[in-house]
Enzyme design. Structure first.
Site, PDB file in Angstrom:
ATOM      1  N   GLY A  61      -0.707   3.702  -3.321  1.00 32.18           N
ATOM      2  CA  GLY A  61      -1.800   2.983  -2.674  1.00 32.18           C
ATOM      3  C   GLY A  61      -2.294   1.743  -3.379  1.00 32.18           C
ATOM      4  O   GLY A  61      -2.582   0.743  -2.756  1.00 32.18           O
ATOM      5  N   GLU A  62      -2.378   1.778  -4.728  1.00 32.81           N
ATOM      6  CA  GLU A  62      -2.955   0.649  -5.432  1.00 32.81           C
ATOM      7  C   GLU A  62      -1.978  -0.500  -5.566  1.00 32.81           C
ATOM      8  O   GLU A  62      -2.376  -1.652  -5.719  1.00 32.81           O
ATOM      9  CB  GLU A  62      -3.416   1.096  -6.825  1.00 32.81           C
ATOM     10  CG  GLU A  62      -4.648   2.002  -6.747  1.00 32.81           C
ATOM     11  CD  GLU A  62      -4.566   3.178  -7.685  1.00 32.81           C
ATOM     12  OE1 GLU A  62      -3.783   3.121  -8.643  1.00 32.81           O
ATOM     13  OE2 GLU A  62      -5.275   4.168  -7.445  1.00 32.81           O
ATOM     14  N   LYS A  63      -0.687  -0.218  -5.529  1.00 36.19           N
ATOM     15  CA  LYS A  63       0.301  -1.264  -5.780  1.00 36.19           C
ATOM     16  C   LYS A  63       0.965  -1.771  -4.503  1.00 36.19           C
ATOM     17  O   LYS A  63       1.273  -2.944  -4.391  1.00 36.19           O
ATOM     18  CB  LYS A  63       1.384  -0.725  -6.729  1.00 36.19           C
ATOM     19  CG  LYS A  63       0.843  -0.309  -8.094  1.00 36.19           C
ATOM     20  CD  LYS A  63       1.968   0.280  -8.938  1.00 36.19           C
ATOM     21  CE  LYS A  63       1.425   0.796 -10.273  1.00 36.19           C
ATOM     22  NZ  LYS A  63       2.458   1.468 -11.066  1.00 36.19           N
ATOM     23  N   ALA A  64       1.219  -0.872  -3.582  1.00 41.03           N
ATOM     24  CA  ALA A  64       1.993  -1.252  -2.392  1.00 41.03           C
ATOM     25  C   ALA A  64       1.130  -2.037  -1.415  1.00 41.03           C
ATOM     26  O   ALA A  64      -0.063  -1.781  -1.291  1.00 41.03           O
ATOM     27  CB  ALA A  64       2.551  -0.004  -1.716  1.00 41.03           C
ATOM     28  N   PRO A  65       1.740  -2.997  -0.707  1.00 43.76           N
ATOM     29  CA  PRO A  65       0.969  -3.756   0.277  1.00 43.76           C
ATOM     30  C   PRO A  65       0.644  -2.928   1.517  1.00 43.76           C
ATOM     31  O   PRO A  65      -0.274  -3.254   2.254  1.00 43.76           O
ATOM     32  CB  PRO A  65       1.907  -4.921   0.636  1.00 43.76           C
ATOM     33  CG  PRO A  65       3.283  -4.403   0.346  1.00 43.76           C
ATOM     34  CD  PRO A  65       3.135  -3.468  -0.808  1.00 43.76           C
ATOM     35  N   ASN A  66       1.397  -1.866   1.761  1.00 40.83           N
ATOM     36  CA  ASN A  66       1.217  -1.048   2.959  1.00 40.83           C
ATOM     37  C   ASN A  66       0.606   0.298   2.568  1.00 40.83           C
ATOM     38  O   ASN A  66       1.126   0.984   1.700  1.00 40.83           O
ATOM     39  CB  ASN A  66       2.557  -0.836   3.662  1.00 40.83           C
ATOM     40  CG  ASN A  66       3.297  -2.147   3.851  1.00 40.83           C
ATOM     41  OD1 ASN A  66       2.692  -3.159   4.169  1.00 40.83           O
ATOM     42  ND2 ASN A  66       4.606  -2.131   3.616  1.00 40.83           N
ATOM     43  N   VAL A  67      -0.485   0.653   3.219  1.00 38.14           N
ATOM     44  CA  VAL A  67      -1.241   1.841   2.839  1.00 38.14           C
ATOM     45  C   VAL A  67      -1.117   2.896   3.931  1.00 38.14           C
ATOM     46  O   VAL A  67      -1.083   2.576   5.120  1.00 38.14           O
ATOM     47  CB  VAL A  67      -2.726   1.472   2.626  1.00 38.14           C
ATOM     48  CG1 VAL A  67      -3.532   2.693   2.212  1.00 38.14           C
ATOM     49  CG2 VAL A  67      -2.847   0.383   1.566  1.00 38.14           C
ATOM     50  N   VAL A  68      -1.057   4.173   3.530  1.00 37.89           N
ATOM     51  CA  VAL A  68      -1.002   5.276   4.484  1.00 37.89           C
ATOM     52  C   VAL A  68      -2.319   6.053   4.416  1.00 37.89           C
ATOM     53  O   VAL A  68      -2.811   6.381   3.336  1.00 37.89           O
ATOM     54  CB  VAL A  68       0.176   6.227   4.197  1.00 37.89           C
ATOM     55  CG1 VAL A  68       0.200   7.373   5.210  1.00 37.89           C
ATOM     56  CG2 VAL A  68       1.498   5.463   4.237  1.00 37.89           C
ATOM     57  N   ASP A 176      15.257   2.707   1.208  1.00 35.54           N
ATOM     58  CA  ASP A 176      14.644   3.202  -0.020  1.00 35.54           C
ATOM     59  C   ASP A 176      14.374   4.702   0.033  1.00 35.54           C
ATOM     60  O   ASP A 176      13.235   5.158  -0.119  1.00 35.54           O
ATOM     61  CB  ASP A 176      13.339   2.433  -0.305  1.00 35.54           C
ATOM     62  CG  ASP A 176      12.927   2.560  -1.771  1.00 35.54           C
ATOM     63  OD1 ASP A 176      13.779   2.949  -2.590  1.00 35.54           O
ATOM     64  OD2 ASP A 176      11.757   2.284  -2.087  1.00 35.54           O
TER      65      ASP A 176
END
Length: 483
Positions: A61-68, A176
């Site tokens: 969540g903190e690093k990825a541009p896409n959040v779930v 991935d």
């Protein structure tokens, strides 16, 4: 690391021919899953309590541009909602076509895609919610017990079956593939996330992991092929064997030196024979061949993994040490009152609680309200509280409605109290709406879930009511652990 992601229809596999899992693919195996559909941003905003931080479940969540996010639709279905960054998927039509194509897949080895949203700059995907976290969590960051050998073999086979199904439906490419893409459902069965089946968006990469784990041909061409997916499957087999994320080059060196002891998770000592370990290493080595054409396909992987399965009669939740989702769960006094629809007992508990759970909730008041309407508004709430205490429920509804209509929308307790008043006056649908509104304001408030359970049960929606009751129990338990 943020909260964990944490989005079923067939019996446990217990051996058989290599096409056992494809026999019923198109004959209703999707159970009660709805057809793929489009949602509005507003629907998904409500489902996630305004995309609340408390509902983020993606591990990157903190690093990825896409959040779930985890969310709950109006029909009470729990979902996982992936929200892409603004720059992702600039081509609206491409996003819709990709989502629709992936949304046609329905398989019990997938966390299936249920819908999407494409409004303005927003691009969102809606999938089944899997409540028991990821393979990465259970394999690398376990807390209570390491994953058993039999369960690791089951993960490998279920994943191979998922990839074979996707390949049979013309979706052989998976972007991935890694231990974060495998999630566990309410019965602790592993499933492959559908998100990786989407073709790449502009701001993403087909491989976001360390280059040491990337298929060699992808480094040369930048393209994902079905054989690249098999390479990633090989890295996952190494993960399952070692309990660590070992770079393939290092693992292959150990294999060449016949140093399997260094490659094997010490937690697995005594759980499998040398032959079984050797066979899994052989499979991993085949998947990790430098030349793509020398790697196996999903069908041959399934064939090779079937004879290795152990303890096939034992359920996944038992192997994983996760409580059975169908078993009875202990209820608190409030949970028990909601189960029995004892509205008098619920009233006593809400009255005793007062407004303690509103602490920390921001109050939205305009300057005009402060100057002209504040006293009148607060008086409405006070009158509502007096009527509530004296069990004058119709009057309480009127007073609380005056308070809510003025625009002070941030008291979950007022919505909870009006919800109970609606139940007392035999208006369960209005009660359900208020309980859901309380949850929008306070996403992890157990009382909102409990009142939803009571309203749903009153409406005759018993299964949904049981889900909401269990959610309330879990939230109340977490609250007691972290007062």
């Amino acid at each position: 690391m943020g909260a964990k992601l944490t989005c079923c229809w067939e019996p446990e596999h217990n051996g058989g021919s290599d096409n056992h899992h494809l026999e019923h693919e198109d004959s209703g195996e999707s159970g009660d899953l709805p057809s793929f559909r489009q949602y509005t941003v507003e629907q998904l905003r409500i489902a996630t309590s305004g995309f609340a931080v408390e509902n983020i479940v993606s591990e990157h969540g903190e690093k990825a541009p896409n959040v779930v996010y985890k969310g709950k639709l109006e029909n009470q279905r729990r979902v996982a909602i992936k929200r892409f960054s603004r720059s992702a998927w600039p081509d609206r039509q491409q996003f819709l076509e990709e989502a629709r194509a992936v949304g046609q897949l329905r398989n019990h080895r997938l966390a299936n895609l249920l819908g999407c949203c494409c409004e303005g700059d927003e691009r969102l995907l809606v999938a089944e919610f899997m409540p028991n976290e990821t393979l990465a969590k259970h394999l690398f960051h376990w807390e209570s017990q390491p994953m058993k050998w039999a369960m690791r073999l089951r993960v490998a086979m279920y994943l191979a079956e998922a990839l074979e199904y996707c390949t049979s439906k013309g979706r052989a490419l998976y972007h991935d593939l890694n231990a974060y893409r495998i999630v566990f459902d309410e019965d602790a069965n592993p499933k492959l996330s559908c998100f990786g089946l989407m073709k790449n968006s502009r701001d993403g990469k087909s491989y976001s992991t360390n280059l040491a784990f990337t298929p060699p041909e992808y480094l040369r061409t930048g393209r994902v092929t079905p054989e690249s997916v098999m390479y990633s499957f090989g890295t996952l087999l190494l993960d399952l064997l070692s309990g660590k994320h070992i770079p393939p080059s290092h693992a292959l060196d150990l294999i060449r030196d016949r140093n399997l002891e260094m490659l094997t998770d010490s937690c697995l000592e005594g759980q499998f024979s040398n032959d079984d370990g050797t066979e899994l290493v052989r499979l991993a080595s085949r998947c990790l061949q430098y030349e793509p054409r020398e790697r196996p396909n999903p069908k041959s992987l399934v064939t090779a993994l079937i004879p290795l399965q152990k303890e096939t009669e034992v359920s996944s939740h038992e192997l994983m040490g996760i409580p059975d989702s169908t078993a009875a769960f202990p209820l608190t006094p409030l949970g028990d009152a909601c189960l029995r629809k004892d509205l008098t007992a619920i009233h006593e508990i809400l009255e005793m609680l007062g407004y303690k759970d509103d602490e920390g909730t921001a109050t939205e008041l305009s300057f005009e309200m402060w100057t002209n309407q504040m006293q009148e508004t607060l008086n409405s709430k006070k009158k509502g509280d007096v009527a509530f205490r004296h069990k004058e429920f119709s009057a309480a509804i009127d007073y609380y409605t005056q308070f809510i209509d003025v625009g002070i929308r941030v008291s979950p307790t007022v919505f909870a109290r009006r919800s109970l008043c609606y139940l007392m006056t035999e208006r369960p649908l209005e009660a359900l709406n208020d309980a859901m509104q309380a949850q929008v304001i306070s996403p992890v408030w157990h009382i909102a879930s409990y009142l939803q359970a009571t309203a749903l049960s009153t409406l005759g929606r018993e299964n949904e009511g049981q889900v909401a009751l269990k959610e309330g129990t879990v939230l109340e338990g977490k609250r007691d652990e972290n007062p």
